[in-house]
Write a protein that holds these residues in place. Structure first.
Motif, PDB file in Angstrom:
ATOM      1  N   LYS A   1       8.392  39.997  22.874  1.00 27.88           N
ATOM      2  CA  LYS A   1       8.716  38.592  22.620  1.00 27.88           C
ATOM      3  C   LYS A   1       8.538  38.311  21.128  1.00 27.88           C
ATOM      4  CE  LYS A   1       8.996  35.864  25.776  1.00 27.88           C
ATOM      5  NZ  LYS A   1      10.131  35.388  26.624  1.00 27.88           N
ATOM      6  N   THR A   2       9.547  37.714  20.508  1.00 24.20           N
ATOM      7  CA  THR A   2       9.464  37.379  19.091  1.00 24.20           C
ATOM      8  C   THR A   2       8.635  36.125  18.888  1.00 24.20           C
ATOM      9  OG1 THR A   2      11.431  35.981  19.097  1.00 24.20           O
ATOM     10  CG2 THR A   2      11.763  38.351  18.751  1.00 24.20           C
ATOM     11  N   ARG A   3       8.278  35.873  17.629  1.00 20.24           N
ATOM     12  CA  ARG A   3       7.459  34.684  17.370  1.00 20.24           C
ATOM     13  C   ARG A   3       8.219  33.386  17.588  1.00 20.24           C
ATOM     14  NH1 ARG A   3       8.212  34.000  11.410  1.00 20.24           N
ATOM     15  NH2 ARG A   3       8.930  35.991  10.608  1.00 20.24           N
ATOM     16  N   ASP A   4       9.564  33.463  17.672  1.00 24.82           N
ATOM     17  CA  ASP A   4      10.310  32.255  18.037  1.00 24.82           C
ATOM     18  C   ASP A   4      10.754  32.288  19.498  1.00 24.82           C
ATOM     19  OD1 ASP A   4      12.075  34.326  17.436  1.00 24.82           O
ATOM     20  OD2 ASP A   4      13.641  33.008  16.697  1.00 24.82           O
ATOM     21  N   GLY A   5      10.119  33.166  20.307  1.00 24.93           N
ATOM     22  CA  GLY A   5      10.266  33.102  21.749  1.00 24.93           C
ATOM     23  C   GLY A   5      11.462  33.806  22.348  1.00 24.93           C
ATOM     24  N   VAL A   6      12.074  34.752  21.647  1.00 25.08           N
ATOM     25  CA  VAL A   6      13.244  35.474  22.159  1.00 25.08           C
ATOM     26  C   VAL A   6      12.791  36.819  22.735  1.00 25.08           C
ATOM     27  CG1 VAL A   6      15.495  36.464  21.571  1.00 25.08           C
ATOM     28  CG2 VAL A   6      14.706  34.361  20.447  1.00 25.08           C
TER      29      VAL A   6
ATOM     30  N   ASP B   1      17.683  46.545  20.654  1.00 28.68           N
ATOM     31  CA  ASP B   1      18.862  45.681  20.753  1.00 28.68           C
ATOM     32  C   ASP B   1      18.467  44.329  20.167  1.00 28.68           C
ATOM     33  OD1 ASP B   1      20.603  47.450  21.935  1.00 28.68           O
ATOM     34  OD2 ASP B   1      20.382  46.671  23.965  1.00 28.68           O
ATOM     35  N   ALA B   2      19.093  43.937  19.062  1.00 28.56           N
ATOM     36  CA  ALA B   2      18.779  42.637  18.470  1.00 28.56           C
ATOM     37  C   ALA B   2      19.204  41.512  19.404  1.00 28.56           C
ATOM     38  CB  ALA B   2      19.485  42.499  17.128  1.00 28.56           C
ATOM     39  N   ARG B   3      18.660  40.344  19.190  1.00 33.28           N
ATOM     40  CA  ARG B   3      19.021  39.162  19.989  1.00 33.28           C
ATOM     41  C   ARG B   3      20.543  38.998  20.011  1.00 33.28           C
ATOM     42  NH1 ARG B   3      15.782  34.639  17.097  1.00 33.28           N
ATOM     43  NH2 ARG B   3      14.296  36.350  16.962  1.00 33.28           N
ATOM     44  N   GLY B   4      21.071  38.711  21.174  1.00 35.12           N
ATOM     45  CA  GLY B   4      22.515  38.531  21.307  1.00 35.12           C
ATOM     46  C   GLY B   4      23.278  39.808  21.601  1.00 35.12           C
ATOM     47  N   PHE B   5      22.591  40.961  21.550  1.00 34.57           N
ATOM     48  CA  PHE B   5      23.237  42.253  21.741  1.00 34.57           C
ATOM     49  C   PHE B   5      22.667  42.977  22.954  1.00 34.57           C
ATOM     50  CE2 PHE B   5      23.863  41.392  17.262  1.00 34.57           C
ATOM     51  CZ  PHE B   5      25.117  41.919  16.967  1.00 34.57           C
ATOM     52  N   GLY B   6      23.512  43.745  23.623  1.00 41.20           N
ATOM     53  CA  GLY B   6      23.062  44.656  24.656  1.00 41.20           C
ATOM     54  C   GLY B   6      22.208  43.984  25.712  1.00 41.20           C
TER      55      GLY B   6
ATOM     56  N   LEU C   1      12.791  42.858  14.612  1.00 38.69           N
ATOM     57  CA  LEU C   1      12.143  44.051  14.080  1.00 38.69           C
ATOM     58  C   LEU C   1      10.636  43.868  13.990  1.00 38.69           C
ATOM     59  CD1 LEU C   1      14.648  44.986  11.221  1.00 38.69           C
ATOM     60  CD2 LEU C   1      14.261  46.261  13.340  1.00 38.69           C
ATOM     61  N   GLU C   2      10.203  42.688  13.583  1.00 35.65           N
ATOM     62  CA  GLU C   2       8.766  42.413  13.486  1.00 35.65           C
ATOM     63  C   GLU C   2       8.097  42.554  14.850  1.00 35.65           C
ATOM     64  OE1 GLU C   2       6.005  38.752  11.899  1.00 35.65           O
ATOM     65  OE2 GLU C   2       7.554  38.322  13.388  1.00 35.65           O
ATOM     66  N   ALA C   3       8.697  41.957  15.886  1.00 33.83           N
ATOM     67  CA  ALA C   3       8.104  42.016  17.220  1.00 33.83           C
ATOM     68  C   ALA C   3       8.031  43.460  17.721  1.00 33.83           C
ATOM     69  CB  ALA C   3       8.916  41.157  18.186  1.00 33.83           C
TER      70      ALA C   3
END
Length: 330
Positions: free
Chosen positions: A12-17, A73-78, A107-109
């Motif tokens: 989970k990213t720091r903006d919740g994704v 897989d970045a947000r929005g992909f795969g 990448l950070e997460a």
């Protein structure tokens, strides 16, 4: 031969994704520097780095060399979480979804999770195309997390001759120098035919199969469709990708830097295949000049190699690249 293990998980990213990650490790291999593998503009990571065909998994080959690999897989992909707008048809004129700088959060997460799993302070990042641009940004924004960046077929914004910048179909005819959002919309439906057409144009001989295994093209194409649960809702099947990286590519092709490389302090390995039209010598020369604070910089310019070097046959440059990467990571 060491047994290779795969494990899919999410962070989970720091903006919740929610971001999908695949871990590829070789049991019994000496534990070396872990590495993140990030995809490029339209194609999700699992389909670029872990195909079920001989020579089709950079992740597996690096794992066997002792470097646990983590495909993102970045947000929005795969298989990662997609913006809500991607559940509706593309909207002409709407803002492009998922700009490159947003992907640094993904990448950070991933890096934080890998650091805990592997017991290391820093991870390496390999980025393909605009994924390499994201790696440059990440290395500058999060230097405490990044040991190396490998920039494969990357564009920086230092100038060159590109088919994706001003004068291309991506330019707004009413506003020269602007990305054409009216035509491109906020995201795209992509045909799998684009892959083989582009790959064929890269290969400099008539016998394309002598350069790359036809089974590789089939596996790559299938993986693209498998990476989007809605692919078969459309006839013919297509897969979705957000347009943020595409818009960033347009502006870099116009000579605009998205981020200044003097903020990068880690080791940098640039992979600039001779026949690739995306990664160009003139652009990489500007990047190298801007990497004033990098710990080390290598510009690897393998002759007679293509944009798809990591998936071409081993004797077309792939084997040598793997050896050089392993040496650099050591």
């Amino acid at each position: 031969m060491d047994e290779v293990e795969r494990r899919d998980f999410t962070v989970k990213t720091r903006d919740g994704v929610t971001i999908a990650v695949r871990e590829v490790k070789a049991r019994g291999a000496e534990a070396g520097q872990p590495i993140i593998l990030l995809h490029g503009t339209r194609v999700p990571g699992f389909s670029e780095y872990d195909l079920k065909v001989a020579g089709g998994s950079l992740a597996e080959d690096l794992a066997r060399l002792g470097h646990p690999s983590y495909i993102v897989d970045a947000r929005g992909f795969g298989l990662s979480e997609r913006p809500a707008e991607m559940e509706e048809p593309p909207v002409p004129g709407a803002p492009s979804l998922v700009r490159t700088v947003e992907i640094t959060k993904d990448l950070e997460a991933a890096a934080l999770a890998i650091r805990e799993r592997c017991g290391v302070q820093k991870v390496a990042v390999f980025g393909w195309g605009v994924g390499g641009t994201a790696a440059i940004m990440f290395a500058g924004i999060e230097p405490q997390l990044c040991s190396h960046i490998f920039l494969y077929d990357t564009i920086y914004g230092g100038g060159g001759t590109y088919g994706s910048g001003p004068g291309s179909r991506f330019e707004d005819p009413e506003r020269p120098g602007w990305f054409n959002k009216q035509v491109n919309g906020n995201y795209n439906y992509n045909s799998i035919d684009l892959l083989e057409e582009h790959w064929d144009r890269q290969v400099p001989i008539d016998d394309k199969d002598a350069w790359r295994d036809p089974a590789m093209v089939k596996a790559f194409s299938q993986a693209l469709l498998d990476g989007d649960p809605t692919s078969y809702d459309r006839d013919p099947p297509t897969y979705r990708s957000p347009n943020g990286m595409l818009e960033d590519l347009f502006y870099m092709a116009a000579g605009e830097r998205l981020f200044h490389a003097n903020q990068v302090y880690c080791k940098v390995f640039i992979i600039n295949p001779e026949l690739d039209t995306l990664c160009q010598d003139s652009d990489m020369e500007v990047l190298i000049a801007d990497l004033k604070n990098a710990e080390d910089v290598v510009h690897y310019n393998p002759p007679n190699t293509t944009h798809y070097l990591i998936l071409d046959r081993p004797d077309r440059g792939r084997s040598e690249l793997l050896a050089r990467m392993a040496d650099y990571l050591r």
